[in-house]
Design an enzyme around this catalytic site. Structure first.
Site, short mmCIF file in Angstrom:
data_model
loop_
_atom_site.label_atom_id
_atom_site.label_comp_id
_atom_site.label_asym_id
_atom_site.label_seq_id
_atom_site.Cartn_x
_atom_site.Cartn_y
_atom_site.Cartn_z
N GLN A 185 0.89 -1.28 -0.01
CA GLN A 185 0.02 0.06 -0.12
C GLN A 185 0.96 1.23 0.04
OE1 GLN A 185 -3.08 0.01 2.82
NE2 GLN A 185 -3.80 -2.14 2.17
N CYS A 186 1.28 1.73 1.13
CA CYS A 186 2.24 2.66 1.02
C CYS A 186 3.57 2.34 0.68
CB CYS A 186 2.47 3.47 2.56
SG CYS A 186 3.94 2.81 3.49
N CYS B 147 4.33 -4.46 9.10
CA CYS B 147 3.61 -3.57 8.15
C CYS B 147 2.43 -2.81 8.80
CB CYS B 147 2.93 -4.62 6.83
SG CYS B 147 2.07 -3.56 5.88
N CYS C 242 0.24 -0.99 6.91
CA CYS C 242 -0.74 -0.64 6.02
C CYS C 242 -1.80 -1.65 5.76
CB CYS C 242 -0.26 -0.09 4.65
SG CYS C 242 0.57 1.33 4.77
N GLN D 161 0.66 14.87 4.52
CA GLN D 161 -0.79 14.80 3.83
C GLN D 161 -1.46 16.19 3.31
OE1 GLN D 161 -1.38 12.54 7.87
NE2 GLN D 161 -3.48 12.34 6.78
N ARG E 101 -6.32 8.28 12.14
CA ARG E 101 -7.23 7.37 11.61
C ARG E 101 -8.71 6.87 12.62
NH1 ARG E 101 -5.37 2.12 8.35
NH2 ARG E 101 -6.61 2.17 6.38
N GLU F 89 -11.05 5.16 6.75
CA GLU F 89 -11.06 4.77 8.18
C GLU F 89 -11.97 3.84 8.68
OE1 GLU F 89 -10.47 9.32 10.15
OE2 GLU F 89 -11.92 9.16 8.32
#
Length: 1257
Positions: free
Chosen positions: A50-51, A86, A88, A694, A839, A1188
């Site tokens: 993902q990231c 991880c 993500c 962000q 989140r 979220e």
């Protein structure tokens, strides 16, 4: 010549140790320029990134395993990933990629129930793994290894000399010459000390090349292993020995192997056996079992060889000097076990794998032949105190006793008396450690009782059958997974990618290491590195700052303070300011006071440690919510929501309960720490900022204000972010301002990359909550009145804490209609680093509070929690407590589908049956619904813009204001542009997000990125198509390129901006009503767990999630977001624990102390099902913002644990009402499964705590 491949942590591996070794990096195994390796390809195409920041590490762990075992078992694959983290994905897609390499592939994964067979990836597309095509070991290294005589290696640096001898005699001479020089093999002890704790060693000796230290020798009485053997090698040797010898001889080997399986990950196990022993760290899982097993240490010094029992080095605790500074540990002798001898090892850690123990133990008993009379006994404990300790008085006392309950009772009391546990700093869990010590001995007692029965069933009864399961530790198995989603309409064009599981656009680059993050940017000429100097006091006046020693440091360029800020050092977004540099006083530990810039990060860090700051302590120091309440320390405004008549309602209810819950904070633990590179352009005060953020616009605004220049001189660029989760907005703006002030003063480029420790100390995280509630309800389970207060720990500055409190109020009803409700939210001002967005933004906390009182009501009414949930759930279109209309149709659908898919009721029955048959292990299950409102509350916060260029070759360049941080926004935007322009995705490129192309873009937050930027991209594309329409109509059979060339010839503008004004959202807090949200997402999750009542450990057995996300634009990305959020939620609710000193210093400041979920923590069966599409007219293509919502569903594990604990308490006749706080750690679980051992640990109780009959309770 056999070659073995090792995965390694680059940060631990000294470059000097690599002489003669071939090093392969992620770039070396494949790239987009040459060919990508099957591991890289499959990880990307299975959506395992993902990231992308952790992906190269995953690739290399899998690659190493495949080089050693081309057809691995799933057990080997799981073990290979134990050392990787991880934040993500939630690991499932990574494991999906791994399964494609395993010998036996699990069936039933990723099937779609009753619908067309669908998969998120097609394994048929994968290139095969061909071991013959792998890199060969370099022939020149082979020749060197075979032909060159071994000679001593000496490497001299500016400050350190590295010596690698080749013979034992030479090593002994070196040790005599440099008695203080440490021996380095794995570098897991010396490395972190030098890197993070400022320890300096001028000479390092590396003995790994000495044959005597690598010996493997079987003797008549056991196995001798060289001290330089790696733990991985020891693990393999012991595994082979266990297979080769009779069981009676290998009990010691089995116990050592048991500890090796969970010790670190593969990367850590590639370190030395001897180092683990000689360091004598209490956290060693091996030392207690080796000492208890009568292992012998073979020592050598100049002119002397001797052998000592390993137990000797732990005889007198920390100050033990059995081994002299000149002596070397050459080898370790592990004996065979004898007839009538039994050995066991135990551990409990904050995470089952790759975590240092809270407490561990090694135990051995030898019986008089053919009896249960103790002839010899050894009990060693580690982890609990500062060194491994032996309970020798206890052992001596028990010799000659029969192995029975009287002995057990006496042993537990003696152990607690003998092994003193001082409450050390930051360590409140002394009672838990004591409980573990006696619980481990009890477990040993059960094991041996069972073994005696096996030996002689006539004389020894063994243990009750319902106790047997506790003898089996939880194992990590390859999870089975299922993802269910709706296929696209058959009539949809095959070129239209919307609704299809498209791979992340950067997935391949993540896997090859070619994806560029801030610290990958090439160095700029004259670039400086910045190291912050932070406050060591929580609340103090700065008396003086002495930088003289720091400025003398090698390579130091300057020290930057508040006096160097040209303009604004403070930002007043609300009443209290956000501060760049502390000027006169500090208000938390970790606040930046000044910063050092130097020619390297090492030099900057060394100099930063030399800055001397003198403080004068100020009162009060407020750290906790309770202290803030006492001192009336709050940020304004306080918020309240109320509906109905609460006080009147309480008069008419059948029952009232009151309760309180505390919810701990959480660190973002993004994989890429706060990172930025600031490059002054040299004219017009222009500056380029490359930032992991962000919100580029706020970075631009804050940096411009701090430098006193217009925003148009500050260009902020973001290619991608290695994880953020809300933590890279305002805090990043302050750090970017620090770097920009330094760059402005020095006229040099400045790079600021925070270490993990600095990042965790400086930045805040999720807000800790304390909630008090009073709930009125009828006997039939209807809840009619709720009165609650939330206290939110905001930290030292406001940040977005009041907004978090507001959101927690607006979302506090979760899925329930409560007719009379009143709730206050107070944001506490404390001397902790400022907490910030994370989140879920307040809902994970307020939702947990709500579900807690739902469960309390269930306890009180003797109805099941799911019945109370169903009774009180929204059922028809009605108003929320802030008077916004809600249609709960999809909430009901999610709940019913989750009930059905999880087979809830049949599993409930099976769990009840399991619990009847197992006394020390219990299972629990819980199903939790969710309503997640989407919106930012104010129209201007959801505006968005996009810019689309079409070039004359037909290629399209797309940019928008959204930030890619793993959620796949750029992939989705390209899908949107592909559909709108009716061209393949391959023709569209996204370069970067920048304030130069899209100005004033709002932050990528609140799951809104795709919704708002998608609308803007769609608008821009439609503008372009409108301009192209006349040309297309004239030449309908032409190609895209034909139309573009013709448009250019006709001077048609091939560039367009797109714009979205934002959602019409508002909230009137005076009236307590409004329309703060645009739409609602719904979901439900059912989780099942199993707990070990003796240790508090648990295993997540199964989770089924059903989620309503409208029409998914990309099911692979959306399911990945749900799973990743869920696992992060499991972290918040069950394991991620922050600990502070009484002075406000963070103890849990790195992966050693702060544990996020790993592969071992995800459910063994994991199913995510997207509710069949429903129309959402408010968002792009009827989708819903998904980033979220899944987080809160992690609390289904919390309540499943609560259910299991309830089962224990009911069986033991314990108090019906009990409170559990978050995170629900093993310590809390164990304390609530109260028994004789917890009582003993608390009170040093008498034997009467044991039930008088021999029932082992």
């Amino acid at each position: 010549m056999f070659q073995r491949h090792y995965s390694a942590n680059a940060c631990l591996l000294p470059i000097c140790s690599l002489y003669g070794v071939a090093v392969t990096t992620v770039e070396g195994i494949g790239s987009t320029k040459t060919r990508i390796h099957p591991v890289q390809e499959r990880l990307a195409k299975c959506h395992g990134s993902q990231c992308g920041f952790c992906t190269p590490g995953m690739v290399m762990s899998i690659y190493t395993l495949l080089r050693n075992h081309p057809e691995p078992t799933s057990e080997q694959m799981i073990a290979a990933l134990a050392g990787n983290l991880c934040r993500c994905t939630g690991y499932r897609p990574i494991l999906d990629a791994c399964k494609t390499f395993c010998k036996v592939r699990s069936s039933g994964d990723r099937i779609n129930d009753k619908r067309k067979f669908l998969v998120l990836f097609s394994a048929d597309e994968f290139q095969p793994l061909d071991p013959t095509q792998e890199l060969i070991f370099p022939p020149e290294l082979m020749t060197m290894a075979e032909n060159q005589p071994k000679t001593t290696l000496v490497f001299r640096g500016g400050r350190v000399t590295w010596i690698s001898p080749v013979s034992l005699d030479e090593l002994l001479d070196l040790k005599a010459t440099y008695p203080k020089a440490p021996l380095v093999v794995g570098n897991t002890g010396v490395g972190p000390d030098m890197n993070f704790r400022g320890v300096f060693h001028p000479v390092l000796i590396a003995p790994a090349r000495i044959p005597d230290l690598n010996v493997l020798k079987y003797t008549n009485d056991g196995l001798t292993l060289g001290a330089a053997c790696s733990l991985s090698l020891v693990k393999d040797i012991l595994t082979n020995a266990i297979a080769k010898f009779p069981e009676e001889k290998t009990r010691v080997f089995c116990a050592v192997l048991q500890q090796l399986r969970t010790l670190g990950g593969e990367q850590i196990r590639n370190v030395s056996f001897g180092g683990n022993i000689i360091s004598r760290k209490s956290t060693s899982d091996l030392n207690p079992v080796l000492a208890a097993s009568n292992c012998m240490l073979n020592l050598a010094s100049r002119g002397q060889r001797r052998q000592i029992p390993m137990s000797d080095i732990f005889a007198d605790g920390v100050g033990n000097n059995t081994i002299t500074p000149e002596e070397i540990l050459v080898s370790i002798h592990i004996p065979y076990s004898r007839k009538g001898e039994y050995v066991s090892a135990f551990r409990q850690a904050p995470r089952r794998e790759n975590a240092l123990p809270i407490t561990n133990a090694g135990m051995r008993v030898l019986f008089e032949e053919g009896t249960d009379i103790i002839k010899d006994l050894s009990i060693f404990y580690g982890g609990a105190v500062s060194a491994t300790v032996c309970a020798k008085e206890t052992c001596w006392t028990l010799i000659g006793r029969h192995w029975n309950e009287q002995m057990l009772d006496e042993a537990c009391r003696l152990v607690l008396k003998e092994v003193a546990l001082p409450g050390s700093a930051g360590d409140e869990n002394v009672d838990y450690k004591k409980t573990l010590m006696v619980s481990f001995f009890y477990r040993f007692f059960l094991e041996i009782s069972q073994s005696l029965k096996t030996m002689d069933p006539c004389h020894y009864p063994g243990i009750p059958v319902e106790y047997g399961s506790v003898l089996q530790d939880f194992k990590t198995r390859m999870p089975q997974s299922m993802q269910i989603y709706q296929d696209v309409d058959p009539s949809q064009s095959s070129q239209d990618p919307v609704g299809r599981p498209v791979m992340h656009q950067s997935g391949i680059k993540h896997a090859t290491g070619e994806a560029v993050y801030i610290d990958d940017l090439p160095s700029v000429d004259g670039e400086l590195f910045l190291a912050p100097v932070t406050s060591s006091r929580a609340h103090a006046k700065i008396v003086s700052i002495d930088t003289s020693e720091a400025l003398k440091g090698a390579g130091v360029f300057d020290v930057i303070t508040a006096h160097d800020v040209p303009a604004a050092n403070e930002f007043h977004f609300s009443h209290d300011p956000e501060i760049i540099f502390a000027r006169n006083e500090v208000i938390c530990v970790g606040q930046i006071v000044c910063a050092v810039v130097a020619d390297s990060y090492v030099h900057a860090k060394q100099a930063a440690a030399k800055v001397k700051i003198e403080y004068e302590i100020l009162e009060p120091v407020i750290l906790t919510i309770e202290e803030a309440i006492k001192h009336n320390s709050f940020f304004e405004p306080k918020r309240k929501l109320e509906q109905g008549n609460v006080d009147e309602a309480f008069e008419t209810v059948d029952n009232i309960i009151e309760g309180e819950i505390c919810i701990g904070g959480q660190k973002h633990f993004y994989m890429e720490t706060q990172s930025m590179l600031v490059v002054p352009k040299g004219e017009d005060k222009e500056m380029d900022l490359y930032v992991s953020t962000q919100h580029p616009a706020i970075i631009q605004e804050m940096v411009a204000a701090s430098l006193g220049v217009p925003a148009n001189r500050i260009m902020c660029h973001v290619k991608r972010v290695g994880g953020a989760f809300g933590g890279k907005i305002l805090r990043t703006g302050l750090l970017a301002s620090v770097a920009a002030v330094a760059a402005n003063k020095t006229s040099r480029a400045v790079r600021l990359i925070l270490s993990r420790e600095d990042d965790m100390v400086i930045t805040g995280g999720r807000h800790p909550f304390m909630a008090k509630y009073k709930v009125g309800f009828m006997n039939d389970g209807r809840i009619t009145a709720v009165d609650a207060i939330y206290y939110v720990n905001g930290g030292c500055t406001p940040d977005e804490s009041v907004l978090v409190a507001e959101v927690s109020l607006l979302k506090m009803d979760n899925a329930y209609k409560i007719p009379n409700l009143r709730c206050w939210a107070y944001v506490c001002k404390t001397n902790l680093p400022s907490n910030t967005a994370f989140r879920g933004f307040g809902f994970p906390q307020s939702g947990l509070v709500t579900e807690t009182w739902i469960t309390d009501v269930a306890d009180k009414t003797c109805l099941s929690p799911e019945k109370i949930r169903e009774i009180n759930m929204y059922k028809k279109s009605e108003q929320t407590h802030f008077k916004q209309t809600l249609d709960p149709q999809n909430l009901t659908r999610c709940w019913n589908e989750c009930m059905e898919k999880s087979a809830y009721y049949s599993r409930r029955t099976a769990i009840d049956e399991f619990n009847k048959q197992n006394y020390w292990k219990k299972r629990g299950i819980a199903i939790v619904p969710m309503k997640f409102p989407f919106g930012l509350g104010t129209p201007y916060l959801s505006q968005a813009a996009a810019l689309v260029h079409i070039y004359t070759d037909g290629s399209v360049l797309l940019t928008h204001g959204g930030i890619e941080m793993g959620q796949g926004i750029h992939t989705k935007m390209i899908q949107v542009a592909s559909r709108e322009l009716n061209i393949p995705m391959s023709r569209i490129h996204f370069c970067e997000t920048s304030t130069t192309t899209v100005p004033n873009a709002f932050a990528s937050v609140a799951s809104a990125g795709t919704d708002v930027n998608g609308m803007a991209v769609k608008d821009a594309c439609q503008t372009l198509l409108k301009r192209l329409q006349p040309i297309i109509e004239k030449n309908p059979t032409g190609t895209w390129n034909d139309w573009i060339r013709e448009a250019f010839k006709q001077s048609v503008n091939l560039s367009a901006t797109g714009y979205f004004r934002g959602y019409n959202e508002y909230m009137d807090w005076e009236k307590g009503e409004g329309q703060p949200f645009t739409y609602f997402l719904f979901g439900a999750a059912c989780s099942e767990v199993e707990i070990n009542c003796l240790t508090g450990d648990h295993k997540n057995l199964r989770t089924d999630i059903v989620m309503d996300i409208g029409c998914s634009i990309n099911p692979a990305v959306d399911i990945g977001q749900i799973e990743g959020a869920f696992v992060q939620g499991v972290g918040l609710y069950t394991m991620e624990e922050l600990k502070y000193s009484s002075e406000g210093a963070l103890y849990t400041r790195g992966p050693d102390q702060y544990k996020i979920p790993a592969v071992c923590d995800i459910p063994e069966q994991f199913s995510v099902s997207l509710l069949s599409p429903s129309q959402n007219p408010y968002a792009i293509y009827a989708s819903k913002g998904i980033g979220e919502a899944g987080f809160f569903l992690g609390c289904s594990v919390f309540f499943a644990l609560r259910d299991a604990v309830t089962g224990v308490r009911n069986e033991r006749g314990l108090k019906k009402t009990f409170a559990l706080n978050s995170p629900l750690t093993a310590e809390q679980i164990r304390a609530n499964c109260a028994d004789a051992f917890t009582g003993m640990s608390r009170d040093h109780a008498s034997p009467s705590l044991f039930s008088p009959n021999p029932s082992y309770h």
